[in-house]
Design a protein around this motif. Structure first.
Motif, short mmCIF file in Angstrom:
data_model
loop_
_atom_site.label_atom_id
_atom_site.label_comp_id
_atom_site.label_asym_id
_atom_site.label_seq_id
_atom_site.Cartn_x
_atom_site.Cartn_y
_atom_site.Cartn_z
N MET A 1 0.84 -1.19 0.00
CA MET A 1 0.00 0.00 0.00
C MET A 1 0.87 1.24 0.00
O MET A 1 1.90 1.29 0.67
N THR A 2 0.48 2.23 -0.76
CA THR A 2 1.17 3.51 -0.77
C THR A 2 0.18 4.60 -0.42
O THR A 2 -1.03 4.39 -0.41
N ILE A 3 0.69 5.79 -0.14
CA ILE A 3 -0.18 6.93 0.14
C ILE A 3 -0.43 7.64 -1.17
O ILE A 3 0.44 8.32 -1.70
N GLY A 4 -1.61 7.44 -1.73
CA GLY A 4 -1.89 7.94 -3.06
C GLY A 4 -2.74 9.18 -3.12
O GLY A 4 -2.92 9.76 -4.20
N GLY A 5 -3.29 9.61 -2.00
CA GLY A 5 -4.15 10.79 -2.00
C GLY A 5 -3.79 11.77 -0.92
O GLY A 5 -3.36 11.39 0.18
N CYS B 1 6.83 12.04 -3.80
CA CYS B 1 8.00 11.56 -3.06
C CYS B 1 7.55 10.42 -2.15
O CYS B 1 6.62 10.60 -1.35
N GLU B 2 8.17 9.26 -2.29
CA GLU B 2 7.82 8.13 -1.43
C GLU B 2 8.02 8.51 0.04
O GLU B 2 8.92 9.28 0.38
N ILE B 3 7.21 7.93 0.91
CA ILE B 3 7.25 8.31 2.33
C ILE B 3 8.63 8.09 2.93
O ILE B 3 9.09 8.89 3.76
N ARG C 1 5.86 -11.52 6.21
CA ARG C 1 4.94 -10.44 6.56
C ARG C 1 5.56 -9.08 6.24
O ARG C 1 6.76 -8.88 6.39
N PHE C 2 4.70 -8.17 5.86
CA PHE C 2 5.14 -6.82 5.51
C PHE C 2 4.21 -5.78 6.13
O PHE C 2 3.00 -6.00 6.25
N VAL C 3 4.78 -4.66 6.50
CA VAL C 3 3.96 -3.55 6.97
C VAL C 3 3.20 -2.97 5.79
O VAL C 3 3.57 -3.16 4.62
N ALA C 4 2.13 -2.25 6.07
CA ALA C 4 1.31 -1.70 5.01
C ALA C 4 2.01 -0.61 4.23
O ALA C 4 1.92 -0.53 3.01
N VAL C 5 2.75 0.26 4.94
CA VAL C 5 3.42 1.39 4.29
C VAL C 5 4.89 1.36 4.66
O VAL C 5 5.24 1.54 5.84
N GLY C 6 5.76 1.10 3.68
CA GLY C 6 7.20 1.10 3.92
C GLY C 6 7.86 2.13 3.06
O GLY C 6 8.17 3.23 3.48
N GLU C 7 8.07 1.76 1.82
CA GLU C 7 8.73 2.70 0.90
C GLU C 7 7.81 3.84 0.54
O GLU C 7 8.23 4.98 0.46
#
Length: 318
Positions: free
Chosen positions: A1-5, A110-112, A312-318
């Motif tokens: 998941m990324t922050i898209g909005g 810009c990625e988080i 397992r992965f966190v929802a927001v990384g890169e």
């Protein structure tokens, strides 16, 4: 998941972008919206400071209650030092400011994990009447312990939160704080905190009014859940949020085996790695007591090896 909005609301107000050409006849009432200020984006080469100066000239800033800081010049190369200096220089012109979010930057800009930050506590010191403060991006983020008597909500969104920041928040005196939201992240992007760093938060000693606690987006979510199970602060919470991380059966079992959670209004565990029996046990334990439980796992990335091992992965990384 990324922050898209971008943020759509802040301080209960709709976000309104201040853009070039907005004249004094067209903006909404200054205190009726959260103003979004951005510069240095791909389609707008206006610098952030230049845009802020125009904002101060065109809008009655004495009535502005909420500000959203979007992309600043080269956020992927340098922190918002100029932004912070500009805001502090204008603080006498912002007497009504109660909410500020620093870094409303989406992945296309810009990625988080690439967002450069700096010491942001000067804003809290410079605006003692601030009630809400949020920041996105953990690279270079500094947050030494402080005291702020009016802050009710603190949000720190990162793909990897440095331990020193966690310790700084935990050691801060925030007697009015009701809502704390920390995205702890993954070691791939700078997270190096341990559960022991959270102990001052979990004790609740410095947070007498805390009602909403989110310790999420963490690769050590099982350990966090186990610590929360016996944390004194939980007894006074209305909302507990351990979502967006790598929570599995071990952490959920520890959580259910600890103190009762039936007093909560909401337990958020979405984006998890729980087995169906554990999910059902959580529902059976809490939903009859009226607790709203979010167990949505649809966005959890399940990378499974041939031997059945699930990564397992966190929802927001890169």
């Amino acid at each position: 998941m990324t922050i898209g909005g971008h943020l759509e609301e802040l301080y209960g107000l709709p976000v309104f972008p201040f853009t070039e050409g907005t004249g004094p006849a067209t903006p909404p009432e200054p205190g009726s919206v959260a103003w979004r200020l951005a510069g240095g984006t791909y389609d707008d080469d206006t610098g952030w400071a230049e845009g802020f100066a125009r904002f101060c000239a065109e809008v009655d800033t004495t009535r502005v209650r909420a500000l959203v800081v979007g992309m600043w010049d080269d956020a992927y190369d340098s922190g918002p030092t100029d932004v912070i200096e500009a805001l502090l220089a204008a603080r006498d012109r912002l007497p009504a400011l109660r909410s500020l979010f620093l870094g409303d930057i989406v992945f296309e800009e810009c990625e988080i994990s690439w967002i450069h930050q700096t010491d942001v506590t000067g804003l809290l010191a410079g605006f003692p009447a601030l009630e809400e403060f949020g920041v996105r991006g953990g690279q270079g983020l500094v947050f030494p312990a402080l005291r702020h008597d009016r802050l009710r909500k603190l949000v720190v969104e990162t793909g990897g939160l440095p331990a020193e920041v966690v310790r700084g928040v935990a050691a801060s005196e925030l007697p009015a704080l009701e809502h704390l939201d920390l995205w702890l992240g993954t070691s791939w992007y700078g997270a190096d905190s341990e559960v022991t760093d959270l102990e001052p938060i979990l004790s609740g000693a410095r947070l007498p009014r805390l009602r909403h606690l989110a310790l999420r987006n963490s690769e050590i979510q099982d350990e966090v859940a186990a610590a929360v199970a016996s944390a004194p602060v939980v007894a006074r919470l209305e909302v507990l949020d351990l979502s967006m991380g790598t929570l599995g059966d071990e952490g959920a079992t520890a959580l259910l085996g600890g103190q009762p959670l039936t007093h909560l209004k909401r337990l958020d565990l979405h984006h998890n790695y729980l087995s169906e029996p554990l999910r059902q046990r959580i529902r059976d334990t809490l939903e009859p007591a009226g607790v709203e439980v979010d167990l949505d796992e649809d966005d959890a990335d399940r990378d499974e090896d041939e031997d059945g091992t699930v990564h397992r992965f966190v929802a927001v990384g890169e």
